[in-house]
Design a protein around this motif. Sequence first.
Motif, short mmCIF file in Angstrom:
data_model
loop_
_atom_site.label_atom_id
_atom_site.label_comp_id
_atom_site.label_asym_id
_atom_site.label_seq_id
_atom_site.Cartn_x
_atom_site.Cartn_y
_atom_site.Cartn_z
N ARG A 95 0.99 3.90 2.08
CA ARG A 95 1.22 4.18 3.57
C ARG A 95 1.62 5.56 3.62
NH1 ARG A 95 5.26 -1.04 5.04
NH2 ARG A 95 3.47 -2.40 4.95
N GLU A 102 2.15 7.70 -3.64
CA GLU A 102 1.02 8.27 -3.98
C GLU A 102 0.85 9.34 -4.79
OE1 GLU A 102 -0.47 9.49 0.28
OE2 GLU A 102 -1.04 7.35 0.88
N TRP A 135 -2.29 -5.16 -0.65
CA TRP A 135 -2.90 -6.36 -0.32
C TRP A 135 -2.60 -6.98 1.06
CZ3 TRP A 135 0.01 -9.05 -5.00
CH2 TRP A 135 -0.71 -8.42 -6.18
N GLU A 142 -7.04 -6.94 7.67
CA GLU A 142 -8.18 -6.13 7.96
C GLU A 142 -9.33 -6.94 7.79
OE1 GLU A 142 -6.63 -1.56 7.82
OE2 GLU A 142 -8.76 -2.30 6.72
N GLY A 167 0.93 -1.32 0.06
CA GLY A 167 -0.01 0.10 -0.01
C GLY A 167 0.86 1.15 0.02
N GLU A 181 -14.16 -7.15 -0.78
CA GLU A 181 -12.83 -6.73 -1.25
C GLU A 181 -11.93 -7.86 -0.86
OE1 GLU A 181 -10.90 -3.68 0.97
OE2 GLU A 181 -9.90 -2.82 -0.74
N ARG A 212 -4.55 1.23 -0.85
CA ARG A 212 -4.77 0.08 0.01
C ARG A 212 -4.02 -1.23 -0.59
NH1 ARG A 212 -8.35 -1.30 3.96
NH2 ARG A 212 -8.97 -3.08 3.04
N GLU A 233 -2.72 -4.95 3.76
CA GLU A 233 -3.91 -4.38 4.50
C GLU A 233 -5.31 -4.89 4.21
OE1 GLU A 233 -4.24 -0.39 3.75
OE2 GLU A 233 -5.62 0.14 5.35
N ILE A 234 -5.50 -5.50 3.20
CA ILE A 234 -6.79 -5.79 2.72
C ILE A 234 -6.87 -7.36 3.38
CG2 ILE A 234 -8.18 -7.01 0.77
CD1 ILE A 234 -6.98 -4.57 -0.90
#
Length: 188
Positions: free
Chosen positions: A92, A98, A106, A112, A90, A138, A104, A108-109
Amino acid sequence: MALHFLTEHEYEVVARCADRLLPPHAAFVGGAAAGVAGYVDLTLGGFEFDPPRIWAGGPFSGRFGGAATFDQFIPLSRVEELAWRTRIEGSRGIAEREWNGPVRGWQEIYREGIAMLADNFLDLAGEEQEAALDALPELKQLLFEHACEACYGSPEYGGNLDLNGWRAIGYAGDVQPRGWRDEEVTSA
């Protein structure tokens, strides 16, 4: 077993979900036995290795001759590393990641999403597990994509254990340097 990103609980959840998404049937052993959880763990922890486990080497796997070099991963260029770190980890809040907005990753996905499943997810009946996974589209979509890659991709990436995915669909896999014989091509 040494894990590279997933916890033991997360690994078991991914394996169980893999069997819900790609269940055993006929000649197919199912997502769990085909190695989906190992593939996901190695993919999410790909930057724990040097070079990162992103691009397998080659030109031959050794399964049909030639020196086996698929398992020697290739170093990434600076741009490739930025792209893959952004995809996996991600953005971050790192400005370089960015340039097109927050991403996001992988990791984090998965982290979470698995945390949002019931604490007793592993003890639920199959239909209840499917309903819980349906509530997290997701995670379900990403896990399905990774399960397909794991089952039908090159085993050097950590999935397709014992070539079970390829056997189930009648695919010989990488056949270089031998290649395909005329009768194999004309009878396909």
